[in-house]
Enzyme design. Structure first.
Site, PDB file in Angstrom:
ATOM      1  N   HIS A 374       0.834  -1.201   0.000  1.00  0.00           N
ATOM      2  CA  HIS A 374       0.000   0.000   0.000  1.00  0.00           C
ATOM      3  C   HIS A 374       0.868   1.250   0.000  1.00  0.00           C
ATOM      4  CE1 HIS A 374      -4.257  -1.310   0.621  1.00  0.00           C
ATOM      5  NE2 HIS A 374      -3.630  -2.451   0.833  1.00  0.00           N
ATOM      6  N   PRO A 375       0.440   2.277  -0.698  1.00  0.00           N
ATOM      7  CA  PRO A 375       1.221   3.518  -0.763  1.00  0.00           C
ATOM      8  C   PRO A 375       1.004   4.374   0.484  1.00  0.00           C
ATOM      9  CG  PRO A 375      -0.785   3.782  -2.010  1.00  0.00           C
ATOM     10  CD  PRO A 375      -0.772   2.352  -1.539  1.00  0.00           C
ATOM     11  N   SER A 391      -6.339   3.478  -5.810  1.00  0.00           N
ATOM     12  CA  SER A 391      -5.749   4.311  -4.760  1.00  0.00           C
ATOM     13  C   SER A 391      -5.874   5.798  -5.100  1.00  0.00           C
ATOM     14  CB  SER A 391      -4.277   3.945  -4.552  1.00  0.00           C
ATOM     15  OG  SER A 391      -4.162   2.666  -3.963  1.00  0.00           O
ATOM     16  N   PHE A 426       1.038   3.615   7.011  1.00  0.00           N
ATOM     17  CA  PHE A 426      -0.249   3.841   7.655  1.00  0.00           C
ATOM     18  C   PHE A 426      -1.352   3.548   6.640  1.00  0.00           C
ATOM     19  CE2 PHE A 426      -3.837   6.725   8.518  1.00  0.00           C
ATOM     20  CZ  PHE A 426      -4.152   6.330   9.812  1.00  0.00           C
ATOM     21  N   ALA A 429      -9.050   3.099   5.465  1.00  0.00           N
ATOM     22  CA  ALA A 429     -10.033   3.165   4.378  1.00  0.00           C
ATOM     23  C   ALA A 429     -10.499   4.613   4.253  1.00  0.00           C
ATOM     24  CB  ALA A 429     -11.210   2.237   4.664  1.00  0.00           C
ATOM     25  N   VAL A 430      -9.841   5.363   3.372  1.00  0.00           N
ATOM     26  CA  VAL A 430     -10.067   6.800   3.321  1.00  0.00           C
ATOM     27  C   VAL A 430     -11.493   7.157   2.911  1.00  0.00           C
ATOM     28  CG1 VAL A 430      -7.651   7.360   2.918  1.00  0.00           C
ATOM     29  CG2 VAL A 430      -9.156   6.913   0.967  1.00  0.00           C
TER      30      VAL A 430
END
Length: 473
Positions: A374-375, A391, A426, A429-430
């Site tokens: 994940h970025p 993303s 970090f 789930a934005v």
């Protein structure tokens, strides 16, 4: 991994928690379908070329087939259904103005021309109940198809019309598929729902009108069945009341009632049916309809819809569609494809469950690789426009693609501190948060121990996957 994977054909989900609004005519709360099974003259009998007498659904408790012999008592009980029971029921329903669907065994109809004429004069639908009233569980596909086609032909000869609906009853695992091949408007050889539904068979969608074995007078002739008309009436009334109440809450369904001339047509039972007909006529919003009319309504208001069905996809197409659901980790989709997928997995929740199983079963090292794939939020990859499409969309949804210089600096500092402490970026789930909420979560979770954060990060990875699947399915 091979192209073929285990698949589970039974649909254990159906409409799920949110069935469609039936939109019955006149805003009815319930559709009630009375079905009269006309089998008399189509049962097992030496006169019909069978090897033994009938033994099913009669007044004779514990009846057994008589190989090579006619069973006079059994035959006369069936005769009663045609001679007396049918006409008693005909008077009841025509007098009440309630339409019927008849499940007509083709050979039985051929032996009862006056009854067929009365059915047609009353405007009743005559659907097909097969060629003869026999059990098809041990039949070959070829023989069952041959009987089905013979039933359609004879039905057309006797009634002047090809049947639009089909119900075998004592069916095989092939029955629904074979009936669908014949192009019926509806098929009722399932008991799986309180609403019509579409079943994908081959390349076509078949409308299914589920039938009933509980609201059925056959239980007068089975163990643990109805002993009196009062029991039958009470059961029908309670079923109606439950479905009628659900209809008021937006869950309008369909009630099927199965009848037989030789059973409910007896004087000691027919009064229970009469009371039920009178009972439901005291309610507003009740649509008593033939099954052909219910099928036409459903087809007009709820046509089949094309949608992704993961359980029916080939491996290459599946991986192409779902390989990126877990960030840069196509092995999770590969593992899910190899599971026993079925119709229950053709939803976001169902497929997510399968993919999450693969993720959860993986070693901590494998899951850590997923986390590290994940970025960073608003990090260097985002600035360089090198994020995956998912993303990029997700970060933009929280405004992370339009940060001020001060906000960007804060994110970069938090990213660096978090990664140095825990060894992975970090993850949150934005789509569930706005920019302010993400920053608060960032600051709070930075204080946690790495084991706690590993667990939380894995949960967030699963949540991100769920949201991505909901966008697709």
């Amino acid at each position: 991994m091979t192209e073929t994977a285990p698949r589970y054909p039974r649909d254990m989900r159906g409409y799920g928690a949110h069935p469609p609004d039936a939109a019955w005519p006149g805003a009815a709360r319930i559709a009630v379908s009375f079905v009269l099974n006309y089998e008399e003259g189509g049962e097992n009998c030496l006169l019909h070329g069978d090897a033994a007498s009938e033994a099913f659904l009669s007044e004779i408790v514990g009846a057994q087939p008589w190989p090579g012999q006619r069973h006079w008592n059994m035959e006369s009980i069936y005769d009663y259904g045609a001679r007396a029971g049918f006409w008693r029921l005909h008077r009841l329903f025509t007098g009440a103005g309630v339409p019927l669907t008849v499940y007509g065994v083709a050979t039985a109809l051929a032996r009862s021309p006056e009854q067929v004429e009365a059915m047609q004069a009353a405007g009743w639908e005559i659907a097909s109940h097969g060629l003869k009233w026999i059990d098809y569980k041990d039949y070959t596909e070829v023989d069952e198809r041959t009987d089905m086609q013979a039933a359609i032909k004879l039905h057309h000869e006797v009634t002047g019309e090809r049947p639009k609906g089909w119900y075998t009853g004592r069916s095989s695992i092939n029955t629904v598929r074979l009936a669908a091949e014949q192009g019926f408007d509806w098929i009722s050889d399932t008991y799986d729902d309180d609403r019509p539904h579409w079943m994908r068979i081959g390349n076509d969608d078949q409308l299914i009108l589920p039938y009933t074995l509980d609201c059925n007078d056959m239980r007068f002739a089975t163990p643990q069945g109805f002993n009196s008309g009062d029991q039958f009436f009470a059961y029908l009334r309670d079923t109606f009341d439950a479905l009628y109440a659900e209809g008021a809450d937006g869950f309008a369904g369909m009630m099927s009632i199965g009848l037989h001339c030789r059973l409910i047509g007896r004087p000691g039972r027919v009064q229970a049916l009469r009371r039920f007909v009178e009972y439901i006529q005291g309610f507003e919003g009740v649509w008593c309809a033939r099954r052909v009319d219910i099928a036409a309504h459903w087809r007009a208001h709820h046509p089949p819809m094309d949608r992704l069905c993961p359980s029916k996809m080939g491996r290459a197409a599946f991986l192409d569609q779902f390989g990126g659901i877990f960030e840069h980790s196509p092995w999770i989709a590969e593992g899910a494809y190899a599971l026993e997928l079925g119709p229950a997995h053709d939803t976001a929740g169902g497929l997510h469950n399968a993919m999450a199983r693969v993720f959860r079963a993986a070693s901590p090292e494998a899951r850590l690789k997923v986390l590290r794939a994940h970025p960073d939020l608003a990090g260097k990859l985002a600035a360089a426009k090198r994020l995956t499409e998912d993303s990029t969309t997700e970060q933009a949804s929280a405004g992370l693609d339009a940060l001020t210089d001060a906000e960007r600096a804060e994110f970069e500092a938090l990213n660096k501190a978090y990664t140095e402490k825990h060894g992975f970026p970090f993850i949150i789930a934005v789509r569930d948060h706005d920019k302010t909420g993400i920053l608060r979560a960032f600051q709070r979770r930075l204080t946690h121990g790495s084991d706690t954060e590993f667990t939380e990060a894995c949960k967030q990875v699963e949540r991100i996957a769920r949201l991505r699947l909901e966008a697709l399915l």
